[in-house]
Design a protein around this motif. Structure first.
Motif, PDB file in Angstrom:
ATOM      1  N   TRP A 117       0.898  -1.298  -0.014  1.00  0.00           N
ATOM      2  CA  TRP A 117      -0.075   0.057  -0.002  1.00  0.00           C
ATOM      3  C   TRP A 117       0.940   1.336   0.053  1.00  0.00           C
ATOM      4  O   TRP A 117       0.437   2.004  -0.759  1.00  0.00           O
ATOM      5  N   GLY A 118       1.688   1.355   0.804  1.00  0.00           N
ATOM      6  CA  GLY A 118       2.593   2.538   0.698  1.00  0.00           C
ATOM      7  C   GLY A 118       4.322   2.080   0.626  1.00  0.00           C
ATOM      8  O   GLY A 118       4.601   0.993   1.172  1.00  0.00           O
ATOM      9  N   ILE A 119       4.771   2.872   0.109  1.00  0.00           N
ATOM     10  CA  ILE A 119       6.363   2.894  -0.111  1.00  0.00           C
ATOM     11  C   ILE A 119       6.937   4.119   0.216  1.00  0.00           C
ATOM     12  O   ILE A 119       6.604   5.226  -0.256  1.00  0.00           O
ATOM     13  N   THR A 120       8.318   3.958   0.778  1.00  0.00           N
ATOM     14  CA  THR A 120       9.033   5.217   1.166  1.00  0.00           C
ATOM     15  C   THR A 120      10.591   4.624   1.063  1.00  0.00           C
ATOM     16  O   THR A 120      10.840   3.451   1.323  1.00  0.00           O
ATOM     17  N   SER A 121      11.550   5.863   0.813  1.00  0.00           N
ATOM     18  CA  SER A 121      12.952   5.228   0.905  1.00  0.00           C
ATOM     19  C   SER A 121      13.554   5.344   2.144  1.00  0.00           C
ATOM     20  O   SER A 121      13.333   6.280   2.898  1.00  0.00           O
ATOM     21  N   LEU A 122      14.453   4.495   2.449  1.00  0.00           N
ATOM     22  CA  LEU A 122      15.349   4.540   3.615  1.00  0.00           C
ATOM     23  C   LEU A 122      16.414   5.422   3.363  1.00  0.00           C
ATOM     24  O   LEU A 122      16.929   5.507   1.946  1.00  0.00           O
ATOM     25  N   PRO A 123      17.422   5.875   3.934  1.00  0.00           N
ATOM     26  CA  PRO A 123      18.697   6.542   3.636  1.00  0.00           C
ATOM     27  C   PRO A 123      19.752   5.727   3.078  1.00  0.00           C
ATOM     28  O   PRO A 123      20.371   6.437   2.265  1.00  0.00           O
ATOM     29  N   LEU A 146      -3.075  -1.536   6.862  1.00  0.00           N
ATOM     30  CA  LEU A 146      -1.837  -0.665   7.010  1.00  0.00           C
ATOM     31  C   LEU A 146      -1.689   0.273   5.760  1.00  0.00           C
ATOM     32  O   LEU A 146      -1.333  -0.342   4.585  1.00  0.00           O
ATOM     33  N   LEU A 147      -1.573   1.371   6.004  1.00  0.00           N
ATOM     34  CA  LEU A 147      -1.755   2.222   4.496  1.00  0.00           C
ATOM     35  C   LEU A 147      -0.188   3.031   4.447  1.00  0.00           C
ATOM     36  O   LEU A 147       0.615   2.515   4.104  1.00  0.00           O
ATOM     37  N   GLY A 148      -0.471   4.590   4.599  1.00  0.00           N
ATOM     38  CA  GLY A 148       0.798   5.307   3.950  1.00  0.00           C
ATOM     39  C   GLY A 148       1.869   5.221   4.967  1.00  0.00           C
ATOM     40  O   GLY A 148       1.784   4.883   6.302  1.00  0.00           O
ATOM     41  N   VAL A 149       3.240   5.414   4.674  1.00  0.00           N
ATOM     42  CA  VAL A 149       4.470   5.443   5.366  1.00  0.00           C
ATOM     43  C   VAL A 149       5.423   6.187   5.135  1.00  0.00           C
ATOM     44  O   VAL A 149       5.510   6.459   3.943  1.00  0.00           O
ATOM     45  N   ARG A 150       6.120   6.847   5.983  1.00  0.00           N
ATOM     46  CA  ARG A 150       7.137   7.854   5.970  1.00  0.00           C
ATOM     47  C   ARG A 150       8.245   7.477   6.875  1.00  0.00           C
ATOM     48  O   ARG A 150       7.817   7.056   8.186  1.00  0.00           O
ATOM     49  N   VAL A 151       9.423   7.778   6.810  1.00  0.00           N
ATOM     50  CA  VAL A 151      10.371   7.602   7.719  1.00  0.00           C
ATOM     51  C   VAL A 151      10.865   9.163   8.338  1.00  0.00           C
ATOM     52  O   VAL A 151      10.728  10.050   7.300  1.00  0.00           O
ATOM     53  N   ASP A 152      11.378   9.314   9.410  1.00  0.00           N
ATOM     54  CA  ASP A 152      11.649  10.698   9.922  1.00  0.00           C
ATOM     55  C   ASP A 152      12.941  11.210   9.211  1.00  0.00           C
ATOM     56  O   ASP A 152      13.575  10.559   8.751  1.00  0.00           O
ATOM     57  N   PRO A 153      12.719  12.458   8.806  1.00  0.00           N
ATOM     58  CA  PRO A 153      13.960  13.031   8.047  1.00  0.00           C
ATOM     59  C   PRO A 153      15.337  12.648   8.704  1.00  0.00           C
ATOM     60  O   PRO A 153      16.390  12.665   8.106  1.00  0.00           O
ATOM     61  N   ALA A 154      15.173  12.703   9.814  1.00  0.00           N
ATOM     62  CA  ALA A 154      16.147  12.313  10.824  1.00  0.00           C
ATOM     63  C   ALA A 154      16.507  10.741  11.275  1.00  0.00           C
ATOM     64  O   ALA A 154      17.047  10.299  12.064  1.00  0.00           O
ATOM     65  N   PHE A 155      16.004  10.092  10.201  1.00  0.00           N
ATOM     66  CA  PHE A 155      15.831   8.578  10.564  1.00  0.00           C
ATOM     67  C   PHE A 155      17.232   7.816  10.787  1.00  0.00           C
ATOM     68  O   PHE A 155      17.553   6.952  11.739  1.00  0.00           O
ATOM     69  N   ALA A 156      18.412   8.461   9.979  1.00  0.00           N
ATOM     70  CA  ALA A 156      19.698   7.686  10.324  1.00  0.00           C
ATOM     71  C   ALA A 156      20.133   7.896  11.771  1.00  0.00           C
ATOM     72  O   ALA A 156      20.831   7.103  12.007  1.00  0.00           O
ATOM     73  N   GLN A 157      19.601   8.941  12.449  1.00  0.00           N
ATOM     74  CA  GLN A 157      20.128   9.111  13.820  1.00  0.00           C
ATOM     75  C   GLN A 157      18.851   8.534  14.617  1.00  0.00           C
ATOM     76  O   GLN A 157      19.252   7.881  15.927  1.00  0.00           O
ATOM     77  N   ASN A 158      17.922   8.697  14.288  1.00  0.00           N
ATOM     78  CA  ASN A 158      16.750   8.163  15.339  1.00  0.00           C
ATOM     79  C   ASN A 158      15.862   7.129  15.204  1.00  0.00           C
ATOM     80  O   ASN A 158      15.174   6.486  15.875  1.00  0.00           O
TER      81      ASN A 158
END
Length: 407
Positions: free
Chosen positions: A78-84, A124-136
């Protein structure tokens, strides 16, 4: 005669100077083509409010590109987003998340997520990672939450464990109340703005009894919501200190399954389902009313008119673009990569019933060209995102993950 008028009269579909796009690429890809839609509209009596609001001239990509299937083993993604690191985090409607590598290898299902109601259009629908995902390592997602008095669109956050096997500390940060005992029109997209706050889309839950709540600024249904990462209203929201919920950014929406931010202007754009015809693309402005169910270019699935069958009303925003018949617009993204210069700043929209990806060329906040990509794949394109390698990645209801890029 202005250059813009000359271009329109000769059938070209884009100003050469728009948004920093490549002029030579635009000349090559945007010569005059017939509109891509050839079927009769459901509502032939309904007329657009302005030229170019529907069925604009077609365009054709001249760069040699391909849509490569990386895997067919997803379950109702359903949702897709990039990891760092370039891998992709994908939600599956039934309630799981998976990580996919660029060669299509899938992780085991990630655990620790709350229960979803996956009936109908929920899950389970849309997803995003925190802009600071690499840290948190924080992840944010939307889901249909089952409650004792019905179901609703909810937003949650949690931390992806170091071994990537589970989400830790899951917390629901927002609920679009009231709950309703139905399984349709949850909206469900999520997006970070430039300040690290969240835009969330909700649906009006489809039924005639809930439909009017899209116009009610004291309801969370049929809205674009603007909240912080803790679920609080963002300072400066249009209804703070006024009648209406402080988290509401815009209202009068039917079922928004598309959100994207223009890479040059920073404007928020959305796509939403009409009923039978009348699917829309809107540029979202704070506090504005986008009209549903008072105005629409669609009709009921039964063939009857919606409400008073009007398409324009003072105080209600017109869509930038609409489709009739419907294509069922789901996830969308603006292209900001350099791999295919003629796509620069174009909007790519996954089409479910249309079974293609719509490429929309936008100039001065107007759609000036349309192309259908991957229409021969016979796939319901549910979501699309741009990877950090500049390629587009799309998932389909049938379980495929595509990489779309220059050959």
């Amino acid at each position: 005669m202005t250059k813009e008028l000359l271009l329109l009269l000769t059938g070209a579909t884009l100003s050469l100077t728009a948004c920093g796009q490549n002029p030579s690429a635009q000349i090559a890809s945007n010569t005059s083509q017939p509109p891509v839609e050839t079927k009769e509209p459901n509502s032939p009596a309904y007329k657009p409010a302005f030229a170019g609001q529907t069925r604009v001239a077609g365009v054709k990509t001249t760069t040699n590109y391909e849509g490569k299937v990386l895997t067919s083993d997803l379950k109702n993604p359903w949702g897709i987003t990039s990891l760092p690191d370039g891998r992709l985090l994908i939600t599956e409607k039934g309630g799981t998340m998976r990580i996919a590598t660029k060669d299509g290898q899938l992780s085991a299902p990630i655990t620790g997520l709350p229960t979803v109601n996956a009936n109908g259009q929920g899950g389970l629908l849309g997803v995003r990672v925190d802009p600071a995902f690499a840290q948190n390592r924080m992840v944010y997602w939307v889901f249909s939450e089952p409650l004792s008095d019905g179901n609703l669109t909810a937003v949650a956050k949690g931390k992806l464990s170091a071994d990537e096997k589970r989400i830790e500390g899951t917390t629901v940060i927002y609920r679009a109340t009231p709950a309703y005992k139905g399984t349709l029109h949850y909206g469900g997209r999520i997006l970070f703005d430039k300040d690290g706050n969240l835009f969330i889309s909700t649906g009006e839950r489809s039924d005639l009894v809930t439909r009017p709540q899209a116009q009610d600024v004291n309801s969370g249904l049929g809205k674009v919501i603007h909240i912080t990462k803790d679920g609080k209203p963002v300072a400066g929201n249009p209804f703070i200190g006024k009648d209406g919920r402080p988290e509401i950014y815009s209202y009068g929406h039917r079922n928004v399954q598309s959100l994207a931010i223009h890479p040059v202007t920073g404007d928020l754009w959305e796509g939403e389902f009409g009923p039978r015809g009348g699917d829309e693309i809107n540029r979202v402005q704070p506090g504005k009313n986008y009209g549903w169910p008072t105005i629409t270019y669609g009709i009921e699935y039964s063939g009857k008119q919606v409400g008073d069958a009007i398409q324009q009303k003072e105080g209600m925003e017109q869509p930038v673009y609409y489709w009739d018949p419907s294509i069922s617009p789901s996830g969308m993204t603006f292209y900001s990569g350099n791999n295919i210069p003629e796509w620069k700043n174009n909007l790519f929209v996954g089409a479910l019933s249309g079974m293609h990806i719509a490429r929309l060329v936008i100039d001065n906040n107007k759609v000036v060209g349309e192309e259908r990509l991957l229409s021969g794949e016979n796939q319901r394109f549910r979501d699309i995102t741009q990877g950090n390698d500049g390629a587009l990645y799309a998932v389909t209801d049938q379980g495929r993950l595509y990489r779309i890029d220059k050959k």
